[in-house]
Design a protein around this motif. Sequence first.
Motif, PDB file in Angstrom:
ATOM      1  N   ALA A 184       0.821  -1.210   0.000  1.00  0.00           N
ATOM      2  CA  ALA A 184       0.000   0.000   0.000  1.00  0.00           C
ATOM      3  C   ALA A 184       0.859   1.267   0.000  1.00  0.00           C
ATOM      4  CB  ALA A 184      -0.922  -0.003   1.209  1.00  0.00           C
ATOM      5  N   ALA A 185       2.178   1.145   0.056  1.00  0.00           N
ATOM      6  CA  ALA A 185       3.065   2.315   0.139  1.00  0.00           C
ATOM      7  C   ALA A 185       2.878   3.231  -1.060  1.00  0.00           C
ATOM      8  CB  ALA A 185       4.518   1.873   0.255  1.00  0.00           C
ATOM      9  N   ARG A 186       2.812   2.640  -2.260  1.00  0.00           N
ATOM     10  CA  ARG A 186       2.653   3.457  -3.470  1.00  0.00           C
ATOM     11  C   ARG A 186       1.330   4.208  -3.439  1.00  0.00           C
ATOM     12  NH1 ARG A 186       4.938   2.877  -8.863  1.00  0.00           N
ATOM     13  NH2 ARG A 186       3.609   3.895 -10.381  1.00  0.00           N
ATOM     14  N   ALA A 187       0.257   3.530  -3.102  1.00  0.00           N
ATOM     15  CA  ALA A 187      -1.060   4.167  -3.043  1.00  0.00           C
ATOM     16  C   ALA A 187      -1.067   5.271  -1.977  1.00  0.00           C
ATOM     17  CB  ALA A 187      -2.138   3.127  -2.758  1.00  0.00           C
ATOM     18  N   TRP A 188      -0.412   5.000  -0.836  1.00  0.00           N
ATOM     19  CA  TRP A 188      -0.362   5.991   0.240  1.00  0.00           C
ATOM     20  C   TRP A 188       0.384   7.235  -0.225  1.00  0.00           C
ATOM     21  CZ3 TRP A 188       3.305   8.525   3.143  1.00  0.00           C
ATOM     22  CH2 TRP A 188       2.873   9.114   4.331  1.00  0.00           C
ATOM     23  N   LEU A 189       1.544   7.055  -0.874  1.00  0.00           N
ATOM     24  CA  LEU A 189       2.334   8.188  -1.371  1.00  0.00           C
ATOM     25  C   LEU A 189       1.542   9.010  -2.393  1.00  0.00           C
ATOM     26  CD1 LEU A 189       5.918   6.755  -1.885  1.00  0.00           C
ATOM     27  CD2 LEU A 189       5.274   8.651  -0.412  1.00  0.00           C
ATOM     28  N   PHE A 190       0.881   8.336  -3.311  1.00  0.00           N
ATOM     29  CA  PHE A 190       0.124   9.056  -4.335  1.00  0.00           C
ATOM     30  C   PHE A 190      -1.057   9.801  -3.722  1.00  0.00           C
ATOM     31  CE2 PHE A 190       2.855   6.853  -7.021  1.00  0.00           C
ATOM     32  CZ  PHE A 190       2.673   7.205  -8.344  1.00  0.00           C
TER      33      PHE A 190
END
Length: 169
Positions: free
Chosen positions: A59-65
Amino acid sequence: MAASGPDELLGALYREHGDALLRYVRHLTRDAGHVEDVVQEAMVRAWQRPTVLVREPDAARAWLFTVARNLVVDDARSARNRREHHTDQSVDRIEADRTDAVLDRIVVADALASLSSEHRRVVVDAYWLGHTVPEIARRHDIPEGTVKSRLHYGLRALRLALQERGVTR
């Protein structure tokens, strides 16, 4: 993203998602100067909450975006953005604030208006027009001694008028 500390985690996170995040924010803002600020702020927030990213690495990518999008939206809604307009043109020249000079002129003009016309004429001729005592005497067809006397009493009256208007030494 198997990193041990927050700094290593941040480095790995940027290597894995940094380019895509930059492209995404560039697409959202179309402001090259603002893109790097938004990405940097998103990374700082990730660094401040490494446990969120470690627990859910997928979920890191989704969180950053999501964080980046929220930063762009918040900036667009901010009062600063509504009042400031960016331009690529440089300022031609910077002028000093002339407010004090304008106010000084108004006060002096008002104080001069309070003088008698004879005193005002010689004071203006001497101090604003730069005429000498003999020149003033010839212009107004009065003796030089009278010019000197009117200058003396005119300046004295002007000083008092300025003091009444709040001008002090």
